[in-house]
Design a protein around this motif. Structure first.
Motif, PDB file in Angstrom:
ATOM      1  N   LEU A 102       0.829  -1.201   0.000  1.00 14.39           N
ATOM      2  CA  LEU A 102       0.000   0.000   0.000  1.00 14.39           C
ATOM      3  C   LEU A 102       0.867   1.255   0.000  1.00 14.39           C
ATOM      4  CD1 LEU A 102      -2.807  -1.104   2.473  1.00 14.39           C
ATOM      5  CD2 LEU A 102      -3.106  -0.505   0.069  1.00 14.39           C
ATOM      6  N   TYR A 103       1.933   1.242   0.771  1.00 18.79           N
ATOM      7  CA  TYR A 103       2.849   2.373   0.820  1.00 18.79           C
ATOM      8  C   TYR A 103       3.397   2.652  -0.579  1.00 18.79           C
ATOM      9  CZ  TYR A 103       6.635   5.400   2.445  1.00 18.79           C
ATOM     10  OH  TYR A 103       7.478   6.459   2.644  1.00 18.79           O
ATOM     11  N   GLN A 104       3.915   1.613  -1.229  1.00 20.49           N
ATOM     12  CA  GLN A 104       4.524   1.784  -2.553  1.00 20.49           C
ATOM     13  C   GLN A 104       3.501   2.287  -3.569  1.00 20.49           C
ATOM     14  OE1 GLN A 104       7.694   1.850  -2.508  1.00 20.49           O
ATOM     15  NE2 GLN A 104       8.648  -0.166  -2.526  1.00 20.49           N
ATOM     16  N   GLU A 105       2.278   1.766  -3.509  1.00 18.77           N
ATOM     17  CA  GLU A 105       1.239   2.185  -4.442  1.00 18.77           C
ATOM     18  C   GLU A 105       0.925   3.670  -4.280  1.00 18.77           C
ATOM     19  OE1 GLU A 105      -3.462   1.403  -5.438  1.00 18.77           O
ATOM     20  OE2 GLU A 105      -2.395  -0.049  -4.202  1.00 18.77           O
ATOM     21  N   LEU A 106       0.726   4.115  -3.042  1.00 14.33           N
ATOM     22  CA  LEU A 106       0.393   5.516  -2.808  1.00 14.33           C
ATOM     23  C   LEU A 106       1.568   6.443  -3.122  1.00 14.33           C
ATOM     24  CD1 LEU A 106      -1.821   5.042   0.325  1.00 14.33           C
ATOM     25  CD2 LEU A 106      -2.546   6.071  -1.839  1.00 14.33           C
ATOM     26  N   ALA A 107       2.762   5.999  -2.824  1.00 14.33           N
ATOM     27  CA  ALA A 107       3.941   6.803  -3.164  1.00 14.33           C
ATOM     28  C   ALA A 107       4.060   6.936  -4.682  1.00 14.33           C
ATOM     29  CB  ALA A 107       5.194   6.163  -2.568  1.00 14.33           C
TER      30      ALA A 107
ATOM     31  N   GLU B 177      13.259   0.844  -1.655  1.00 10.65           N
ATOM     32  CA  GLU B 177      13.793  -0.519  -1.734  1.00 10.65           C
ATOM     33  C   GLU B 177      12.992  -1.372  -0.759  1.00 10.65           C
ATOM     34  OE1 GLU B 177      15.610  -3.982  -1.107  1.00 10.65           O
ATOM     35  OE2 GLU B 177      16.042  -2.527   0.462  1.00 10.65           O
ATOM     36  N   GLU B 178      12.471  -2.482  -1.225  1.00  9.42           N
ATOM     37  CA  GLU B 178      11.486  -3.276  -0.482  1.00  9.42           C
ATOM     38  C   GLU B 178      11.961  -3.715   0.903  1.00  9.42           C
ATOM     39  OE1 GLU B 178       7.680  -4.878  -0.110  1.00  9.42           O
ATOM     40  OE2 GLU B 178       8.446  -3.690  -1.755  1.00  9.42           O
ATOM     41  N   ALA B 179      13.156  -4.256   1.023  1.00  9.59           N
ATOM     42  CA  ALA B 179      13.641  -4.723   2.326  1.00  9.59           C
ATOM     43  C   ALA B 179      13.783  -3.567   3.308  1.00  9.59           C
ATOM     44  CB  ALA B 179      14.971  -5.465   2.166  1.00  9.59           C
ATOM     45  N   GLN B 180      14.278  -2.437   2.825  1.00 14.27           N
ATOM     46  CA  GLN B 180      14.437  -1.269   3.695  1.00 14.27           C
ATOM     47  C   GLN B 180      13.080  -0.715   4.125  1.00 14.27           C
ATOM     48  OE1 GLN B 180      17.294  -0.324   4.983  1.00 14.27           O
ATOM     49  NE2 GLN B 180      18.395  -1.858   3.808  1.00 14.27           N
ATOM     50  N   LEU B 181      12.123  -0.697   3.201  1.00 14.17           N
ATOM     51  CA  LEU B 181      10.783  -0.219   3.533  1.00 14.17           C
ATOM     52  C   LEU B 181      10.126  -1.129   4.561  1.00 14.17           C
ATOM     53  CD1 LEU B 181       8.388   1.659   3.177  1.00 14.17           C
ATOM     54  CD2 LEU B 181       7.729   0.314   1.162  1.00 14.17           C
ATOM     55  N   GLN B 182      10.276  -2.437   4.386  1.00 19.31           N
ATOM     56  CA  GLN B 182       9.718  -3.390   5.362  1.00 19.31           C
ATOM     57  C   GLN B 182      10.279  -3.109   6.750  1.00 19.31           C
ATOM     58  OE1 GLN B 182       7.367  -5.602   5.071  1.00 19.31           O
ATOM     59  NE2 GLN B 182       7.211  -6.050   2.896  1.00 19.31           N
ATOM     60  N   LYS B 183      11.585  -2.875   6.826  1.00 17.41           N
ATOM     61  CA  LYS B 183      12.224  -2.595   8.116  1.00 17.41           C
ATOM     62  C   LYS B 183      11.702  -1.287   8.703  1.00 17.41           C
ATOM     63  CE  LYS B 183      16.726  -2.614  10.329  1.00 17.41           C
ATOM     64  NZ  LYS B 183      18.157  -2.821  10.155  1.00 17.41           N
ATOM     65  N   ALA B 184      11.579  -0.260   7.861  1.00 15.13           N
ATOM     66  CA  ALA B 184      11.084   1.034   8.335  1.00 15.13           C
ATOM     67  C   ALA B 184       9.666   0.900   8.879  1.00 15.13           C
ATOM     68  CB  ALA B 184      11.118   2.056   7.198  1.00 15.13           C
ATOM     69  N   LEU B 185       8.805   0.224   8.151  1.00  9.84           N
ATOM     70  CA  LEU B 185       7.422   0.069   8.603  1.00  9.84           C
ATOM     71  C   LEU B 185       7.349  -0.751   9.891  1.00  9.84           C
ATOM     72  CD1 LEU B 185       5.530  -0.470   5.228  1.00  9.84           C
ATOM     73  CD2 LEU B 185       5.697   1.622   6.606  1.00  9.84           C
ATOM     74  N   LYS B 186       8.216  -1.745  10.004  1.00 11.53           N
ATOM     75  CA  LYS B 186       8.259  -2.567  11.219  1.00 11.53           C
ATOM     76  C   LYS B 186       8.622  -1.719  12.437  1.00 11.53           C
ATOM     77  CE  LYS B 186      10.771  -6.404  13.245  1.00 11.53           C
ATOM     78  NZ  LYS B 186      11.941  -7.272  13.110  1.00 11.53           N
ATOM     79  N   HIS B 187       9.449  -0.693  12.233  1.00 17.22           N
ATOM     80  CA  HIS B 187       9.877   0.162  13.339  1.00 17.22           C
ATOM     81  C   HIS B 187       8.953   1.355  13.579  1.00 17.22           C
ATOM     82  CE1 HIS B 187      13.628  -2.138  12.869  1.00 17.22           C
ATOM     83  NE2 HIS B 187      13.675  -1.970  14.171  1.00 17.22           N
ATOM     84  N   SER B 188       7.911   1.465  12.780  1.00 15.13           N
ATOM     85  CA  SER B 188       6.906   2.495  13.034  1.00 15.13           C
ATOM     86  C   SER B 188       6.175   2.144  14.322  1.00 15.13           C
ATOM     87  CB  SER B 188       5.880   2.539  11.892  1.00 15.13           C
ATOM     88  OG  SER B 188       6.479   2.836  10.666  1.00 15.13           O
ATOM     89  N   LEU B 189       5.728   3.148  15.036  1.00 19.01           N
ATOM     90  CA  LEU B 189       4.905   2.889  16.210  1.00 19.01           C
ATOM     91  C   LEU B 189       3.516   2.434  15.796  1.00 19.01           C
ATOM     92  CD1 LEU B 189       5.865   6.003  18.363  1.00 19.01           C
ATOM     93  CD2 LEU B 189       6.627   3.636  18.687  1.00 19.01           C
ATOM     94  N   TYR B 190       3.029   3.002  14.696  1.00 24.92           N
ATOM     95  CA  TYR B 190       1.668   2.718  14.250  1.00 24.92           C
ATOM     96  C   TYR B 190       1.549   3.132  12.797  1.00 24.92           C
ATOM     97  CZ  TYR B 190      -3.471   2.875  14.241  1.00 24.92           C
ATOM     98  OH  TYR B 190      -4.799   2.674  13.964  1.00 24.92           O
ATOM     99  N   GLY B 191       0.776   2.400  12.035  1.00 25.13           N
ATOM    100  CA  GLY B 191       0.524   2.765  10.648  1.00 25.13           C
ATOM    101  C   GLY B 191      -0.867   2.342  10.243  1.00 25.13           C
TER     102      GLY B 191
END
Length: 133
Positions: A12-17, A26-40
């Protein structure tokens, strides 16, 4: 339209961006970033189309930043933006300590919408700086 809230995913992030002309992450980096979000959160339409998204980053008690509050151009309106913002704020209000600071970066046309929700310019008491890698 009866939008539905779902947990924010990398897809969803990639689609809206992408539809907003933002660079693909980059998919792996985005996955890590989203994992470290407090909430999304993501907002989906009746046909499962992506309407908008937002996430919260920070320490979970005193410092919160609303990040990546992005709307699909076809569905960008105050109602949808506020639906995402209110959801993010509900999370922050339930998690934050007294005196917690909430920041966000906004495009210029959206500033009045955020001001109506209690956000104010930090200047002259503070000023925001940014740097990109």
């Amino acid at each position: 339209m009866n939008p539905r809230r779902v947990i924010l995913s990398a897809e969803l992030y990639q689609e809206l961006a992408r539809v907003n002309g933002m660079p693909v992450k980059e998919e792996a980096q985005l996955q890590k970033a989203l994992k470290h979000s407090l909430y999304g959160i993501a907002l989906l339409g009746e046909e499962e189309e992506a309407i908008g998204m937002g996430r919260v980053v920070g320490d979970g008690r005193y410092t919160f930043m609303i990040a990546d509050l992005i709307m699909h151009p076809e569905y960008a309106n105050a109602e949808h933006t506020l639906a995402v913002l209110n959801d993010l704020m509900a999370y922050i209000e339930a998690s934050g300590a007294d005196g917690a600071e909430i920041t966000l970066m906004s495009d210029v046309p959206s500033i009045p919408l955020y001001q109506k929700q209690g956000f104010a310019y930090t200047y002259p008491n503070k000023i925001s700086l940014s740097r990109t890698l």
